[in-house]
Write a protein that holds these residues in place. Structure first.
Motif, PDB file in Angstrom:
ATOM      1  N   PRO A  70       0.811  -1.219   0.000  1.00 16.86           N
ATOM      2  CA  PRO A  70       0.000   0.000   0.000  1.00 16.86           C
ATOM      3  C   PRO A  70       0.841   1.263   0.000  1.00 16.86           C
ATOM      4  O   PRO A  70       0.324   2.346  -0.237  1.00 16.86           O
ATOM      5  CB  PRO A  70      -0.771  -0.126   1.306  1.00 16.86           C
ATOM      6  N   LYS A  71       2.148   1.135   0.275  1.00 13.38           N
ATOM      7  CA  LYS A  71       3.012   2.306   0.276  1.00 13.38           C
ATOM      8  C   LYS A  71       4.194   2.029  -0.648  1.00 13.38           C
ATOM      9  O   LYS A  71       4.500   0.869  -0.980  1.00 13.38           O
ATOM     10  CB  LYS A  71       3.501   2.623   1.690  1.00 13.38           C
ATOM     11  N   GLU A  72       4.874   3.067  -1.060  1.00 14.52           N
ATOM     12  CA  GLU A  72       5.974   2.904  -2.004  1.00 14.52           C
ATOM     13  C   GLU A  72       7.167   2.217  -1.339  1.00 14.52           C
ATOM     14  O   GLU A  72       7.624   2.630  -0.281  1.00 14.52           O
ATOM     15  CB  GLU A  72       6.400   4.265  -2.552  1.00 14.52           C
ATOM     16  N   ARG A  73       7.622   1.142  -1.980  1.00 16.77           N
ATOM     17  CA  ARG A  73       8.787   0.411  -1.486  1.00 16.77           C
ATOM     18  C   ARG A  73       9.632  -0.062  -2.659  1.00 16.77           C
ATOM     19  O   ARG A  73       9.093  -0.386  -3.720  1.00 16.77           O
ATOM     20  CB  ARG A  73       8.362  -0.816  -0.668  1.00 16.77           C
ATOM     21  N   THR A 176      25.177   3.796   4.691  1.00 16.76           N
ATOM     22  CA  THR A 176      26.377   3.046   5.039  1.00 16.76           C
ATOM     23  C   THR A 176      26.107   2.109   6.209  1.00 16.76           C
ATOM     24  O   THR A 176      25.681   2.544   7.283  1.00 16.76           O
ATOM     25  CB  THR A 176      27.532   4.004   5.407  1.00 16.76           C
ATOM     26  N   ASP A 177      26.312   0.803   5.973  1.00 14.46           N
ATOM     27  CA  ASP A 177      26.136  -0.234   7.001  1.00 14.46           C
ATOM     28  C   ASP A 177      24.729  -0.267   7.595  1.00 14.46           C
ATOM     29  O   ASP A 177      24.538  -0.646   8.752  1.00 14.46           O
ATOM     30  CB  ASP A 177      27.160  -0.057   8.136  1.00 14.46           C
ATOM     31  N   VAL A 178      23.739   0.093   6.800  1.00 15.89           N
ATOM     32  CA  VAL A 178      22.359   0.082   7.273  1.00 15.89           C
ATOM     33  C   VAL A 178      21.450  -0.419   6.149  1.00 15.89           C
ATOM     34  O   VAL A 178      21.610  -0.021   4.995  1.00 15.89           O
ATOM     35  CB  VAL A 178      21.890   1.495   7.707  1.00 15.89           C
ATOM     36  N   GLY A 179      20.497  -1.291   6.509  1.00 16.10           N
ATOM     37  CA  GLY A 179      19.451  -1.691   5.570  1.00 16.10           C
ATOM     38  C   GLY A 179      19.546  -3.131   5.105  1.00 16.10           C
ATOM     39  O   GLY A 179      20.632  -3.688   4.964  1.00 16.10           O
ATOM     40  N   LEU A 180      18.365  -3.736   4.898  1.00 18.09           N
ATOM     41  CA  LEU A 180      18.249  -5.068   4.314  1.00 18.09           C
ATOM     42  C   LEU A 180      17.387  -4.978   3.067  1.00 18.09           C
ATOM     43  O   LEU A 180      16.442  -4.185   3.016  1.00 18.09           O
ATOM     44  CB  LEU A 180      17.592  -6.043   5.299  1.00 18.09           C
ATOM     45  N   PRO A 181      17.680  -5.805   2.051  1.00 15.66           N
ATOM     46  CA  PRO A 181      16.887  -5.768   0.818  1.00 15.66           C
ATOM     47  C   PRO A 181      15.517  -6.410   1.007  1.00 15.66           C
ATOM     48  O   PRO A 181      15.418  -7.568   1.413  1.00 15.66           O
ATOM     49  CB  PRO A 181      17.736  -6.561  -0.179  1.00 15.66           C
ATOM     50  N   ILE A 182      14.459  -5.657   0.738  1.00 16.68           N
ATOM     51  CA  ILE A 182      13.110  -6.220   0.774  1.00 16.68           C
ATOM     52  C   ILE A 182      12.955  -7.141  -0.427  1.00 16.68           C
ATOM     53  O   ILE A 182      13.168  -6.739  -1.566  1.00 16.68           O
ATOM     54  CB  ILE A 182      12.052  -5.109   0.736  1.00 16.68           C
ATOM     55  N   GLY A 183      12.594  -8.383  -0.177  1.00 20.27           N
ATOM     56  CA  GLY A 183      12.446  -9.354  -1.252  1.00 20.27           C
ATOM     57  C   GLY A 183      13.271 -10.602  -1.043  1.00 20.27           C
ATOM     58  O   GLY A 183      12.955 -11.663  -1.576  1.00 20.27           O
ATOM     59  N   ASN A 184      14.354 -10.512  -0.271  1.00 22.23           N
ATOM     60  CA  ASN A 184      15.176 -11.680   0.022  1.00 22.23           C
ATOM     61  C   ASN A 184      14.526 -12.548   1.105  1.00 22.23           C
ATOM     62  O   ASN A 184      14.046 -12.026   2.122  1.00 22.23           O
ATOM     63  CB  ASN A 184      16.561 -11.260   0.542  1.00 22.23           C
ATOM     64  N   LEU A 185      14.544 -13.855   0.918  1.00 18.82           N
ATOM     65  CA  LEU A 185      14.099 -14.764   1.971  1.00 18.82           C
ATOM     66  C   LEU A 185      14.936 -14.570   3.227  1.00 18.82           C
ATOM     67  O   LEU A 185      14.406 -14.545   4.343  1.00 18.82           O
ATOM     68  CB  LEU A 185      14.203 -16.210   1.485  1.00 18.82           C
ATOM     69  N   THR A 186      16.238 -14.423   3.055  1.00 22.56           N
ATOM     70  CA  THR A 186      17.119 -14.241   4.214  1.00 22.56           C
ATOM     71  C   THR A 186      16.774 -12.969   4.978  1.00 22.56           C
ATOM     72  O   THR A 186      16.878 -12.937   6.210  1.00 22.56           O
ATOM     73  CB  THR A 186      18.589 -14.186   3.762  1.00 22.56           C
ATOM     74  N   SER A 187      16.339 -11.926   4.278  1.00 24.32           N
ATOM     75  CA  SER A 187      15.998 -10.673   4.948  1.00 24.32           C
ATOM     76  C   SER A 187      14.847 -10.872   5.925  1.00 24.32           C
ATOM     77  O   SER A 187      14.815 -10.250   6.993  1.00 24.32           O
ATOM     78  CB  SER A 187      15.610  -9.605   3.924  1.00 24.32           C
ATOM     79  N   GLN A 188      13.897 -11.727   5.573  1.00 23.92           N
ATOM     80  CA  GLN A 188      12.773 -11.979   6.469  1.00 23.92           C
ATOM     81  C   GLN A 188      13.254 -12.588   7.787  1.00 23.92           C
ATOM     82  O   GLN A 188      12.791 -12.203   8.867  1.00 23.92           O
ATOM     83  CB  GLN A 188      11.774 -12.912   5.796  1.00 23.92           C
ATOM     84  N   TYR A 189      14.178 -13.533   7.684  1.00 22.81           N
ATOM     85  CA  TYR A 189      14.711 -14.174   8.897  1.00 22.81           C
ATOM     86  C   TYR A 189      15.568 -13.203   9.703  1.00 22.81           C
ATOM     87  O   TYR A 189      15.471 -13.151  10.937  1.00 22.81           O
ATOM     88  CB  TYR A 189      15.510 -15.411   8.525  1.00 22.81           C
ATOM     89  N   PHE A 190      16.426 -12.447   9.010  1.00 18.61           N
ATOM     90  CA  PHE A 190      17.268 -11.483   9.713  1.00 18.61           C
ATOM     91  C   PHE A 190      16.412 -10.427  10.418  1.00 18.61           C
ATOM     92  O   PHE A 190      16.672 -10.063  11.569  1.00 18.61           O
ATOM     93  CB  PHE A 190      18.213 -10.776   8.729  1.00 18.61           C
ATOM     94  N   ALA A 191      15.387  -9.930   9.716  1.00 20.14           N
ATOM     95  CA  ALA A 191      14.529  -8.888  10.285  1.00 20.14           C
ATOM     96  C   ALA A 191      13.728  -9.412  11.466  1.00 20.14           C
ATOM     97  O   ALA A 191      13.470  -8.666  12.420  1.00 20.14           O
ATOM     98  CB  ALA A 191      13.594  -8.345   9.205  1.00 20.14           C
ATOM     99  N   ASN A 192      13.331 -10.665  11.426  1.00 18.63           N
ATOM    100  CA  ASN A 192      12.603 -11.258  12.539  1.00 18.63           C
ATOM    101  C   ASN A 192      13.514 -11.439  13.751  1.00 18.63           C
ATOM    102  O   ASN A 192      13.144 -11.136  14.886  1.00 18.63           O
ATOM    103  CB  ASN A 192      12.012 -12.607  12.117  1.00 18.63           C
ATOM    104  N   LEU A 193      14.721 -11.934  13.503  1.00 15.49           N
ATOM    105  CA  LEU A 193      15.688 -12.125  14.589  1.00 15.49           C
ATOM    106  C   LEU A 193      16.073 -10.794  15.233  1.00 15.49           C
ATOM    107  O   LEU A 193      16.282 -10.718  16.451  1.00 15.49           O
ATOM    108  CB  LEU A 193      16.943 -12.814  14.037  1.00 15.49           C
ATOM    109  N   TYR A 194      16.151  -9.746  14.428  1.00 15.42           N
ATOM    110  CA  TYR A 194      16.645  -8.446  14.903  1.00 15.42           C
ATOM    111  C   TYR A 194      15.851  -7.934  16.099  1.00 15.42           C
ATOM    112  O   TYR A 194      16.401  -7.276  16.994  1.00 15.42           O
ATOM    113  CB  TYR A 194      16.569  -7.443  13.753  1.00 15.42           C
ATOM    114  N   LEU A 195      14.551  -8.244  16.139  1.00 12.20           N
ATOM    115  CA  LEU A 195      13.698  -7.749  17.224  1.00 12.20           C
ATOM    116  C   LEU A 195      13.458  -8.782  18.317  1.00 12.20           C
ATOM    117  O   LEU A 195      12.609  -8.564  19.197  1.00 12.20           O
ATOM    118  CB  LEU A 195      12.353  -7.273  16.660  1.00 12.20           C
ATOM    119  N   SER A 196      14.180  -9.892  18.276  1.00 10.82           N
ATOM    120  CA  SER A 196      13.939 -10.937  19.271  1.00 10.82           C
ATOM    121  C   SER A 196      14.212 -10.438  20.692  1.00 10.82           C
ATOM    122  O   SER A 196      13.412 -10.676  21.606  1.00 10.82           O
ATOM    123  CB  SER A 196      14.803 -12.162  18.970  1.00 10.82           C
ATOM    124  N   ASP A 197      15.310  -9.740  20.909  1.00 15.13           N
ATOM    125  CA  ASP A 197      15.600  -9.211  22.244  1.00 15.13           C
ATOM    126  C   ASP A 197      14.564  -8.171  22.667  1.00 15.13           C
ATOM    127  O   ASP A 197      14.229  -8.053  23.853  1.00 15.13           O
ATOM    128  CB  ASP A 197      17.001  -8.581  22.273  1.00 15.13           C
TER     129      ASP A 197
END
Length: 341
Positions: A70-73, A176-197
């Motif tokens: 629904p928003k530009e990505r 610089t040293d920030v951001g994950l590509p939207i669309g990668n399967l690995t990004s979904q796992y990394f982004a989920n893990l990032y908020l685990s703590d």
């Protein structure tokens, strides 16, 4: 938590690579890049296996395109070979990512997903007086590479696997040293893990009565508004100091008035489609029908796109809306594919 090792050889096993290839092919059998890979299948698999074992593999050759739904990505489509690599890694590593997560984290997990999250939210709305909706500003584009790599090093000790992870992470930068590509399967796992703590702090330190997260969308519930908002302020500070993330202003409502979460309006005992979701559904449904009747899509392609759309609507309490959609389909001479009043 004990770190996990000796995973690279399992990832590189041919049976796992064959499974990864099958997963990467789903819905894309006719794509030219899939056919090209298949033409030299044994050679491509052998090369992929040796590069995984060495940890020396080229990644990041993305095709970029923009969506506005629904928003530009900006979406980063990895080449087919890289998608096989991503599936091969996560076939083996999924369980190790999953172990870090609390029970009420619902993205990228079997027997979870959007509808399970919504069901939990409806249950919370029927038991608690207040609900608070949170999400982060530009979540994927705000994930700090250094923080993410430290989280991965806490979980995995396999140096070759970590090298693969780090190459994938470094293949994309919003800054610089920030951001994950939207669309990668690995990004979904990394982004989920990032908020685990972040999740564990909300439940185990702040003792939020109800805490539900689907990727970066969070819903909390409780009977004491003041305590909920105090928890929000502590979580805002924690997210900024530890994860370099900024929360948007919280949305707090009485449960009986409902709150929009994951495209639905959550109320005690039931949920409705949010207004924006209705507009998106109608727009997509009409566009898909045009593509079918103009010959742009074959029937199979049309069904592949329309069925998930219809499933999304059928989960909500919106009988009259579904009837109106049936009318639109009939007027456009579209084929009904499971949409019933």
């Amino acid at each position: 938590m004990k770190r996990v090792g000796n995973l690279t050889e399992r990832i590189a096993e041919l049976d796992n690579l064959y499974l990864a290839f099958a997963k990467a092919c789903r819905g894309k059998q006719r794509k030219r890049e899939v056919q090209d890979f298949r033409e030299h299948f044994d050679e491509n698999m052998s090369k992929l296996r040796s590069e995984i074992l060495s940890g020396d593999i080229q990644v990041g050759q993305y095709h970029y395109f923009t969506i506005r739904d629904p928003k530009e990505r900006i979406i980063c489509a990895a080449p087919f070979r890289e998608r096989v690599l991503h599936h091969a890694i996560m076939n083996v590593c999924h369980e190790h990512f999953d172990r870090s997560l609390i029970d009420t984290t619902y993205a990228t997990r079997p027997d979870k997903g959007v509808y399970a999250a919504i069901d939990k939210a409806v249950c919370a709305a029927s038991r608690y007086e207040w609900m608070v909706k949170l999400d982060f500003r530009k979540y994927y584009d705000s994930i700090n590479h250094i923080v993410l790599k430290q989280l991965l090093e806490r979980k995995f000790k396999d140096k070759t696997l970590l090298r693969l992870f780090f190459r994938i992470i470094d293949s994309y930068h919003a800054e610089t040293d920030v951001g994950l590509p939207i669309g990668n399967l690995t990004s979904q796992y990394f982004a989920n893990l990032y908020l685990s703590d972040f999740d564990h702090r909300a439940k185990e330190v702040l003792r939020v009565p109800i805490y539900i997260r689907y990727m970066d969308d969070i819903l909390m519930a409780g009977n004491n508004k003041r305590e909920l908002m105090e928890s929000v302020r502590e979580m805002e500070a924690f997210a900024l100091s530890k994860f370099c993330l900024t929360l948007k202003p919280p949305i707090c409502h009485k449960s009986k008035d409902g709150v929009v979460f994951l495209g639905y309006r959550v109320l005690p005992h039931h949920y409705l489609l949010a207004g924006r979701s209705k507009r998106r559904f109608r727009t997509k449904m009409i566009a898909y029908g045009h593509r079918l009747h103009e010959g742009v899509w074959e029937e199979q392609t049309y069904q592949e796109h329309i069925l998930p759309l219809l499933a999304y609507v059928q989960h909500a309490d919106c009988k009259e809306f579904r009837r109106s959609c049936v009318s639109i389909i009939e007027k456009g001479d579209n084929r009904r594919v499971g949409l019933t009043a």
